[in-house]
Design a protein around this motif. Structure first.
Motif, PDB file in Angstrom:
ATOM      1  N   ASP A 292       0.852  -1.191   0.000  1.00 56.22           N
ATOM      2  CA  ASP A 292       0.000   0.000   0.000  1.00 56.22           C
ATOM      3  C   ASP A 292       0.884   1.236   0.000  1.00 56.22           C
ATOM      4  OD1 ASP A 292      -0.425   1.628   2.844  1.00 56.22           O
ATOM      5  OD2 ASP A 292       0.429  -0.368   3.102  1.00 56.22           O
ATOM      6  N   VAL A 293       0.323   2.368  -0.420  1.00 60.82           N
ATOM      7  CA  VAL A 293       1.090   3.612  -0.514  1.00 60.82           C
ATOM      8  C   VAL A 293       0.472   4.709   0.358  1.00 60.82           C
ATOM      9  CG1 VAL A 293       2.031   3.136  -2.801  1.00 60.82           C
ATOM     10  CG2 VAL A 293      -0.195   4.252  -2.616  1.00 60.82           C
ATOM     11  N   ALA A 294      -0.270   4.310   1.389  1.00 56.48           N
ATOM     12  CA  ALA A 294      -0.918   5.291   2.265  1.00 56.48           C
ATOM     13  C   ALA A 294       0.127   6.061   3.058  1.00 56.48           C
ATOM     14  CB  ALA A 294      -1.885   4.592   3.214  1.00 56.48           C
ATOM     15  N   SER A 295      -0.212   7.282   3.438  1.00 52.81           N
ATOM     16  CA  SER A 295       0.742   8.161   4.113  1.00 52.81           C
ATOM     17  C   SER A 295       0.876   7.882   5.598  1.00 52.81           C
ATOM     18  CB  SER A 295       0.324   9.624   3.909  1.00 52.81           C
ATOM     19  OG  SER A 295      -0.983   9.830   4.408  1.00 52.81           O
ATOM     20  N   VAL A 296       0.110   6.922   6.123  1.00 51.04           N
ATOM     21  CA  VAL A 296       0.220   6.484   7.515  1.00 51.04           C
ATOM     22  C   VAL A 296       0.373   4.969   7.505  1.00 51.04           C
ATOM     23  CG1 VAL A 296      -0.917   6.394   9.762  1.00 51.04           C
ATOM     24  CG2 VAL A 296      -1.176   8.425   8.322  1.00 51.04           C
ATOM     25  N   LYS A 297       1.238   4.438   8.353  1.00 52.40           N
ATOM     26  CA  LYS A 297       1.585   3.023   8.253  1.00 52.40           C
ATOM     27  C   LYS A 297       1.177   2.186   9.468  1.00 52.40           C
ATOM     28  CE  LYS A 297       2.290   2.187   5.087  1.00 52.40           C
ATOM     29  NZ  LYS A 297       1.516   3.011   4.164  1.00 52.40           N
ATOM     30  N   GLY A 298       1.303   2.705  10.666  1.00 51.82           N
ATOM     31  CA  GLY A 298       1.044   1.901  11.863  1.00 51.82           C
ATOM     32  C   GLY A 298      -0.398   1.447  11.991  1.00 51.82           C
TER      33      GLY A 298
ATOM     34  N   ASP B 112       5.729   2.705  13.003  1.00 49.02           N
ATOM     35  CA  ASP B 112       5.381   3.766  13.952  1.00 49.02           C
ATOM     36  C   ASP B 112       6.388   4.908  13.910  1.00 49.02           C
ATOM     37  OD1 ASP B 112       3.030   2.541  14.864  1.00 49.02           O
ATOM     38  OD2 ASP B 112       4.148   1.299  16.285  1.00 49.02           O
ATOM     39  N   ALA B 113       7.670   4.599  13.687  1.00 50.50           N
ATOM     40  CA  ALA B 113       8.680   5.652  13.541  1.00 50.50           C
ATOM     41  C   ALA B 113       8.372   6.497  12.306  1.00 50.50           C
ATOM     42  CB  ALA B 113      10.073   5.042  13.438  1.00 50.50           C
ATOM     43  N   HIS B 114       7.910   5.854  11.240  1.00 51.84           N
ATOM     44  CA  HIS B 114       7.506   6.579  10.038  1.00 51.84           C
ATOM     45  C   HIS B 114       6.378   7.546  10.346  1.00 51.84           C
ATOM     46  CE1 HIS B 114       4.390   6.978   6.913  1.00 51.84           C
ATOM     47  NE2 HIS B 114       5.406   7.213   6.098  1.00 51.84           N
ATOM     48  N   ASP B 115       5.380   7.094  11.103  1.00 51.05           N
ATOM     49  CA  ASP B 115       4.226   7.949  11.387  1.00 51.05           C
ATOM     50  C   ASP B 115       4.625   9.168  12.216  1.00 51.05           C
ATOM     51  OD1 ASP B 115       2.797   6.113   9.998  1.00 51.05           O
ATOM     52  OD2 ASP B 115       1.723   5.282  11.712  1.00 51.05           O
TER      53      ASP B 115
ATOM     54  N   MET C   1       1.921  18.047  10.371  1.00 58.68           N
ATOM     55  CA  MET C   1       1.872  19.278  11.167  1.00 58.68           C
ATOM     56  C   MET C   1       2.116  20.523  10.310  1.00 58.68           C
ATOM     57  SD  MET C   1       4.149  21.644  12.587  1.00 58.68           S
ATOM     58  CE  MET C   1       5.687  20.780  12.916  1.00 58.68           C
ATOM     59  N   PRO C   2       3.133  20.537   9.413  1.00 61.45           N
ATOM     60  CA  PRO C   2       3.325  21.719   8.564  1.00 61.45           C
ATOM     61  C   PRO C   2       2.106  22.037   7.693  1.00 61.45           C
ATOM     62  CG  PRO C   2       5.289  20.359   8.520  1.00 61.45           C
ATOM     63  CD  PRO C   2       4.245  19.582   9.266  1.00 61.45           C
ATOM     64  N   HIS C   3       1.379  21.000   7.262  1.00 60.97           N
ATOM     65  CA  HIS C   3       0.201  21.263   6.439  1.00 60.97           C
ATOM     66  C   HIS C   3      -0.853  22.037   7.231  1.00 60.97           C
ATOM     67  CE1 HIS C   3      -2.371  20.535   2.914  1.00 60.97           C
ATOM     68  NE2 HIS C   3      -3.330  20.673   3.807  1.00 60.97           N
TER      69      HIS C   3
ATOM     70  N   LEU D 237      -5.109  12.858   8.451  1.00 63.42           N
ATOM     71  CA  LEU D 237      -4.957  13.291   9.840  1.00 63.42           C
ATOM     72  C   LEU D 237      -5.757  12.414  10.793  1.00 63.42           C
ATOM     73  CD1 LEU D 237      -5.117  17.117   9.136  1.00 63.42           C
ATOM     74  CD2 LEU D 237      -3.105  15.840   9.911  1.00 63.42           C
ATOM     75  N   SER D 238      -6.861  11.863  10.325  1.00 64.52           N
ATOM     76  CA  SER D 238      -7.645  10.957  11.172  1.00 64.52           C
ATOM     77  C   SER D 238      -6.885   9.678  11.474  1.00 64.52           C
ATOM     78  CB  SER D 238      -8.975  10.607  10.478  1.00 64.52           C
ATOM     79  OG  SER D 238      -9.778  11.751  10.323  1.00 64.52           O
ATOM     80  N   ALA D 239      -5.929   9.327  10.606  1.00 67.81           N
ATOM     81  CA  ALA D 239      -5.151   8.114  10.813  1.00 67.81           C
ATOM     82  C   ALA D 239      -3.886   8.352  11.622  1.00 67.81           C
ATOM     83  CB  ALA D 239      -4.776   7.509   9.455  1.00 67.81           C
ATOM     84  N   ASN D 240      -3.553   9.614  11.907  1.00 68.05           N
ATOM     85  CA  ASN D 240      -2.309   9.913  12.633  1.00 68.05           C
ATOM     86  C   ASN D 240      -2.493  11.102  13.581  1.00 68.05           C
ATOM     87  OD1 ASN D 240       0.427   9.280  13.091  1.00 68.05           O
ATOM     88  ND2 ASN D 240       1.145  10.852  11.670  1.00 68.05           N
ATOM     89  N   PRO D 241      -3.592  11.128  14.346  1.00 66.39           N
ATOM     90  CA  PRO D 241      -3.899  12.349  15.117  1.00 66.39           C
ATOM     91  C   PRO D 241      -2.980  12.589  16.309  1.00 66.39           C
ATOM     92  CG  PRO D 241      -5.475  10.616  15.623  1.00 66.39           C
ATOM     93  CD  PRO D 241      -4.639  10.104  14.495  1.00 66.39           C
TER      94      PRO D 241
END
Length: 361
Positions: free
Chosen positions: A85-91, A167-170, A179-181, A224-228
Motif C-alpha cells: 500500500d502507498v498510504a501516508s500512515v503506516k502503523g 510507527d517511527a515513520h508515522d 503538522m506543517p500542512h 490526519l484521522s489516521a495519525n492524530p
C-alpha cells in the motif's frame, strides 16, 4: 515484475501506474469509480480490464482509513503474489490488517514521499517520484520476495528506498508533512477575510508558506484521522512557541527598557532556532543543503521567456540548481531568481546582461 494491479487511480496510484507502464510492466487499473480508472487508462497508465489471474504485485492506493478493507479483499481473492500500500500512515493500517487475522507475509507497507496540491488521475505524472524517498516498512514476517518486488517498484519509479519501522515513520511524517500542512492552512486562513489592499501585497514568502494549503481538505481529513496523536503532540509544542512569541512581542511594546530587551531576546531565540532547524532540511537530491548564489532576472510575462533564460544559461555553461518566480503585483512582469553555484554567478550575470536581460542587484 511483469504484471501489476493498481487499486485506486488517484494522483499516487496513477503516477505509479504510469511509471510502471513506461518501463514495460503490464498494469491493470481498478477504482471504486470506474470512470476514474478509464481516465487513468486513457492517459497511458494501463488497462482498466481485470487481470485474468494473479499479478506479480498489487498496489493499494486508497486512503489510510480504507487500506485494510481494500487490501483484505484483494488478499482473500488471491489477486497477487505480493501486496503493497502507498498510504501516508503506516502503523494504523498494519494493526487493522493484523486484527483481520490475515497472513501478512505477502504484504509490505510503503509511502512514497511525493505529491502535489492537485489530486486525481489528471494530475498524475510518471516522474512524480523521481529522486524522492520511498519509505518501506517491512516486518519480520515479510517475505523476501515481496520486499524485492517493492524494491523493484521503487526502482521503476526512480525513487530512493528508505526502510523504517511503521510507527517511527508515522512520527516522522507528522513532523515533516502533517503538522506543517495544518500550520500552512492556519496561516492561509488569516487571508480569507483580510482586506483586499493587504492581500494584493502578497509576495513569494506568503506564497511559499501557504502553497500546500491548496490541497484537498477531504484527503487531508483522511490522513490526519489516521495519525492524530503525533500531530497533536507537535502542535502542542508549536502552540507553546506561539505563546512565548506573543509574550515577547507584547514586551517589545513596553516603555520599560528591561521588558523590551526581554522581548528582543525572546524573538531572537525563536528566529535562531528556526535558522538551526532550516539548515537541516535536505538539499537537492536529498544531499546536504547547499548555499547558492541568486541571480535575479526581470522578465516580461510572455511565452518563451523562461525557455530563453535557461537556454542562455546553458550557452554560458552554467547549471541552474533551482529557480523561483515572483510575479509583480498588477503588472505583466516578474522576477526570476536563478540559484547557482557561487563561483558561476558572475559568469551567468555577465552572459545574461550581454544577451539583453535586465539583472536586478
Amino acid at each position: 515484475m511483469r504484471t501489476a494491479l493498481v487499486i485506486g487511480t488517484g494522483l499516487i496510484g496513477t503516477s505509479a501506474a504510469l511509471a510502471l507502464s513506461q518501463r514495460g510492466v503490464v498494469v491493470h487499473l481498478s477504482d471504486h469509480d470506474p470512470e476514474q480508472a478509464r481516465t487513468a487508462a486513457a492517459l497511458g497508465a494501463g488497462t482498466d480490464e481485470a487481470p485474468e489471474g494473479p499479478v506479480d504485485l498489487a498496489i493499494i492506493a486508497a486512503p489510510p482509513a480504507h487500506v485494510a478493507g481494500v487490501l483484505g479483499d484483494a488478499m482473500r481473492r488471491g489477486a497477487a503474489r505480493g501486496y503493497l500500500d502507498v498510504a501516508s500512515v503506516k502503523g494504523g493500517p498494519r494493526r487493522e490488517l493484523e486484527a483481520l487475522g490475515l497472513d501478512l507475509s505477502s504484504y509490505i507497507g510503503s509511502h512514497p514521499m511525493s505529491g502535489r496540491e492537485k489530486s486525481g488521475p489528471l494530475a498524475a505524472t510518471g516522474d512524480l517520484f523521481e529522486g524522492r524517498p520511498w519509505v518501506l516498512t517491512p516486518t519480520r514476517d515479510t517475505d523476501t520476495e515481496v520486499l524485492n518486488l517493492a524494491l523493484e517498484l521503487v526502482s521503476h519509479c526512480r525513487a530512493v528506498p528508505v526502510v523504517m519501522d511503521a510507527d517511527a515513520h508515522d512520527r516522522a511524517v507528522a513532523l515533516v508533512s502533517h503538522m506543517p500542512h495544518l500550520v500552512s492552512s492556519m496561516v492561509a486562513a488569516r487571508l480569507q477575510n483580510a482586506e483586499e489592499a493587504a492581500v494584493r501585497l502578497c509576495g513569494q514568502g506568503i506564497r511559499d508558506v501557504t502553497r500546500i494549503a491548496a490541497s484537498d481538505p477531504g484527503m487531508w481529513i483522511d490522513i490526519l484521522s489516521a495519525n492524530p496523536g503525533p500531530v497533536a503532540d507537535l502542535l502542542s509544542d508549536v502552540a507553546a512557541d506561539l505563546d512565548e512569541t506573543v509574550e515577547a512581542l507584547r514586551s517589545l511594546q513596553s516603555s520599560d527598557d528591561a521588558k523590551r530587551l526581554e522581548g528582543t531576546a525572546g524573538i531572537e531565540d525563536v528566529l535562531r532556532r528556526g535558522n538551526a532547524g532550516q539548515v537541516r532540511v535536505p538539499g537537492k537530491h536529498g544531499s546536504a543543503p547547499r548555499t547558492y548564489e541568486v541571480v535575479a532576472v526581470l522578465i516580461d510575462d510572455q511565452p518563451g521567456q523562461l525557455a530563453r533564460i535557461f537556454a542562455d544559461a546553458g550557452r554560458a555553461g552554467v547549471n541552474v540548481e533551482d529557480v523561483r518566480i515572483e510575479h509583480a503585483t498588477g503588472q505583466q512582469a516578474g522576477l526570476v531568481q536563478l540559484m547557482v553555484e557561487p563561483q558561476t554567478a558572475p559568469v551567468l550575470t555577465a552572459a545574461l546582461r550581454e544577451r539583453g536581460w535586465a539583472i536586478r542587484q
